[in-house]
Write an enzyme that holds these catalytic residues in place. Structure first.
Site, PDB file in Angstrom:
ATOM      1  N   SER A 584      22.952 -17.383 -40.800  1.00 27.11           N
ATOM      2  CA  SER A 584      23.642 -16.336 -40.051  1.00 27.11           C
ATOM      3  C   SER A 584      23.436 -16.552 -38.566  1.00 27.11           C
ATOM      4  O   SER A 584      22.410 -17.104 -38.140  1.00 27.11           O
ATOM      5  CB  SER A 584      23.113 -14.952 -40.440  1.00 27.11           C
ATOM      6  OG  SER A 584      23.632 -13.948 -39.580  1.00 27.11           O
ATOM      7  N   TYR A 597      16.259  -8.216 -41.623  1.00 26.52           N
ATOM      8  CA  TYR A 597      17.317  -9.181 -41.938  1.00 26.52           C
ATOM      9  C   TYR A 597      17.290 -10.349 -40.955  1.00 26.52           C
ATOM     10  O   TYR A 597      17.331 -11.526 -41.359  1.00 26.52           O
ATOM     11  CB  TYR A 597      18.674  -8.477 -41.885  1.00 26.52           C
ATOM     12  CG  TYR A 597      19.852  -9.383 -42.160  1.00 26.52           C
ATOM     13  CD1 TYR A 597      20.167  -9.774 -43.456  1.00 26.52           C
ATOM     14  CD2 TYR A 597      20.666  -9.832 -41.116  1.00 26.52           C
ATOM     15  CE1 TYR A 597      21.258 -10.595 -43.705  1.00 26.52           C
ATOM     16  CE2 TYR A 597      21.761 -10.645 -41.356  1.00 26.52           C
ATOM     17  CZ  TYR A 597      22.053 -11.030 -42.655  1.00 26.52           C
ATOM     18  OH  TYR A 597      23.126 -11.843 -42.893  1.00 26.52           O
TER      19      TYR A 597
END
Length: 707
Positions: A584, A597
């Site tokens: 990501s 996260y």
């Protein structure tokens, strides 16, 4: 035609539908296609891609308007079970038969095939096959040429001619083995002229011809002849002693066989891929076990197959492994050293076969590795360029086993001589057919396991890889979503392209089961895409230990253990491989409400670098793709994550796609297909010397630049 010899069918399926046939009345070509599809549906009558059917009709010649006889016959390639009109060749019968006036003899057989094109009636039809004259020289309106195991068992028996004569009382003729072609067509016509009352012809070591004046007559005649052959074999099983001489060993339980097969398959695939990367297939069908566990395996396996259709797909003979059913396969290097001499010996045997039998104009030697590998007590493996070809090779070897069983029950089995086998395998016409085949796609021969692939990014990646020729393993922890993906892939690609497994990447047993599924289904794994993930967006004070553990278990630990399991398979194969981690932009960019996260994604990214550094010696490349804001078809964005991100940025949930696009340099919304394309670039062959890299697919987020 002689009267019926069968009133009820036990060994073949009677599928004729009077209502369907009536709807085709007057359309002889339509009835030919209907009959062909019925015959091709029953694998006891013929095998995949094997056999051909025909009909002769009166049509108007487009050149002069006169009535002419036209033969419609299955063209080169294709399968009876799925045959359509586009798969038929249409030829003028008088022109085809007229070619005998210029036929120069059997030494010039191959030149006749090119002349078939001068007999074409419908230029939109399929190219004629080598079997065209076999249909053209026979006087019957409807003809079936099939390869039923029961008939070939008689055709391949030492006393096949005598048995055929006695079994059918002279109503089925016999023509000795000869390679299909123009001359064989003439010999079949001669057989008919000498025996005008016969209802069929048995071709030695090859197959069966049957016919009728109508589509139905031909269909029922075919069923009756094959039924009689099968019943005769059944009557004789056990009369000459135990089948295949009786059992020499017993098989372990099915679960144990599957475990042994899964452990061995990647090693075998590595050996069989020494020239071209292969895909595997495994079966432990009861018919297989009866043969490979028998006392006669050692005698019959080296003889190879008889029917040309069988031989072309299974090679001159199988490789029989010298392994015990309960062999300890845990030390893969030790097992490799035990197998290596067997593969070397097989390759040397094949080279000797080629050099001994080759002609001056023979094509170059092909891959010398075995297609069929027998593991006594466990099953058979087959390896080929793709899954369908490997599966079909397995089915053809089962056909060969059926033939050997039948022939041994009534006489003794005979196979093609090595020279005849070579003349079929390296036939210039077969070589020309191979040269006409489409070039393999970029991922042909590759096997990809994509985690979290029931939807969103994962499904897009799996589809892209399948589009480019790979076999894929769909895996997901959502059973319903996975079931929907399976249905979609089955419709779009067919069942040979994919398999599936329920896998929660935090569950070690499910990881092991999924990897085993891949090994049994395809022979191993080449590409692992760690895509499974979830997102939790909360302020620091609201994050719980449960949140933290879940994020790290799925994203970091899951990536690590799936990679670990797949790398073990890649090392067994010794063909290198690719690991792609879907990470990501958040691995590099700091944002609000994202501690758990974002830090887990950072761990994923650095784990990618660590793995790349460690696995380079194994030629296993590890690269990362960094997406951002891929909202379409994503479970992550269906729940609280979207709400959390919208709250963090002070926008509405429905405004998120536009919000994310506007903050990028390219002002683009990122789709799952964009990530799939990036993954394809990495494994396409264009980046074989690239590892440890990060490929951003985020529309351009400057803060996420690696360098």
């Amino acid at each position: 035609m002689s009267t019926s010899i069968v009133t009820q069918f036990k060994h073949v399926s009677y599928l004729w539908d009077e209502k369907k046939a009536a709807s085709l009345q007057g359309d002889e070509v339509g009835l030919l296609i209907y009959r062909s599809n019925l015959l091709g549906t029953d694998l006891r009558l013929t095998n995949y891609g094997g056999g051909n059917t025909s009909c002769k009709v009166i049509s108007k010649d487009p050149l002069n308007g006169k009535e002419v006889e036209v033969m419609w016959v299955k063209g080169s390639g294709g399968d009876l079970g799925t045959l359509k009109k586009s798969g038929l060749a249409a030829l003028y019968v008088d022109r085809l038969r007229g070619l005998q006036n210029i036929y120069r003899g059997i030494e010039f057989e191959d030149e006749m095939v090119a002349l078939f094109n001068h007999c074409i009636y419908d230029f939109n039809s399929k190219a004629p096959s080598i079997d065209t004259p076999l249909h053209g020289f026979l006087p019957y309106k409807h003809i079936d040429h099939l390869h039923p195991d029961a008939a070939i068992a008689i055709a391949a028996a030492k006393d096949g001619k005598r048995i055929t004569q006695e079994l059918f009382g002279g109503s089925v003729g016999w023509v000795e083995w000869q390679r299909p072609g123009f001359d064989l067509g003439l010999k079949m016509r001669e057989c008919i002229e000498q025996n005008p009352e016969v209802r069929g012809i048995m071709l030695g070591s090859h197959g069966l011809f049957t016919w009728g004046n109508t589509a139905y007559e031909s269909y029922i005649n075919t069923l009756e002849v094959v039924e009689r052959c099968a019943a005769f074999l059944e009557e004789n099983y056990g009369k000459r002693g135990k089948v295949f001489g009786g059992a020499k060993l017993n098989s372990p339980a099915k679960e144990n066989r599957a475990q042994q097969a899964a452990s061995l398959a990647p090693l075998l695939r590595g050996f069989c891929s020494s020239e071209t990367r292969m895909i595997g297939h495994f079966t432990d069908d009861d018919r297989v076990l009866e043969f490979i566990n028998s006392k006669d395996l050692e005698r019959l396996a080296p003889m190879g197959t008889s029917c040309p259709d069988h031989f072309l797909r299974t090679k001159i003979r199988p490789l029989v492994l010298d392994l015990k059913p309960d062999e300890d396969l845990t030390d893969s290097e030790k097992v490799k050293e035990k197998l290596r001499p067997a593969f070397s010996a097989y390759r040397e045997m094949y080279k000797m076969y080629y050099n001994t039998c080759k002609h001056q104009d023979s094509p170059p030697i092909r891959d010398a590795n075995p297609v069929v590998i027998v593991y006594p007590g466990i099953g058979i493996f087959t390896f080929a360029k793709d899954k369908q070809t490997a599966r079909v090779a397995s089915e053809f070897y089962i056909n060969a086993i059926n033939v050997m069983k039948g022939a041994e029950a009534i006489s003794s089995y005979t196979s093609l001589s090595q020279q005849e086998a070579f003349n079929i395998e390296y036939w210039l016409l077969e070589e020309a057919k191979l040269q006409r085949m489409p070039k393999p796609k970029a991922l042909s021969g590759r096997i990809a396991l994509v985690t979290g692939s029931a939807g969103g990014i994962g499904k897009a990646i799996a589809k892209k890889f399948a589009d480019e020729g790979a076999c894929v393993i769909l895996s997901d922890n959502d059973p319903q979503r996975l079931k929907e993906a399976e249905s979609e892939f089955s419709r779009q690609y067919g069942n040979d392209v994919f398999t599936s497994a329920i896998m929660d990447v935090t569950n070690g047993d499910q990881i092991s089961t999924t990897v085993r599924t891949s090994s049994i289904a395809f022979g191993g794994v080449d590409i692992i895409v760690n895509n499974a993930g979830l997102s939790i967006s909360k302020p620091l004070e609201e994050h719980t230990e449960k949140d933290w553990d879940l994020l790290y278990d799925v994203l970091v630990k899951g990536q690590f253990f799936v990679t670990q399991a797949c790398v073990d398979i890649m090392r067994k194969q010794a063909m290198g491989g690719d690991v792609i981690n879907i990470v990501s932009k958040n691995a590099l960019v700091s944002g609000p409400n994202n501690a758990g996260y974002g830090s887990a994604k950072a761990a994923q990214l650095h784990l990618s670098r660590l793995n790349a550094a460690e696995l380079g010696k194994d030629k296993i490349r590890v690269n990362a793709v960094n997406p951002d804001a891929v909202i379409a078809d994503s479970k992550i964005w269906a729940g609280a994550w979207a709400e959390g991100r919208a709250k963090a940025y002070g926008v509405k949930v429905e405004e998120l796609p536009a919000f994310y696009a506007k903050r990028t340099l390219l002002n683009e919304i990122i789709l799952p297909e964009d990530i799939a394309n990036a993954c394809y670039v990495i494994v396409s062959g264009l980046m074989n010397k690239s590892t440890g890299n990060v490929l951003n697919v985020d529309g351009g987020v400057a803060a996420g630049f690696v360098r």
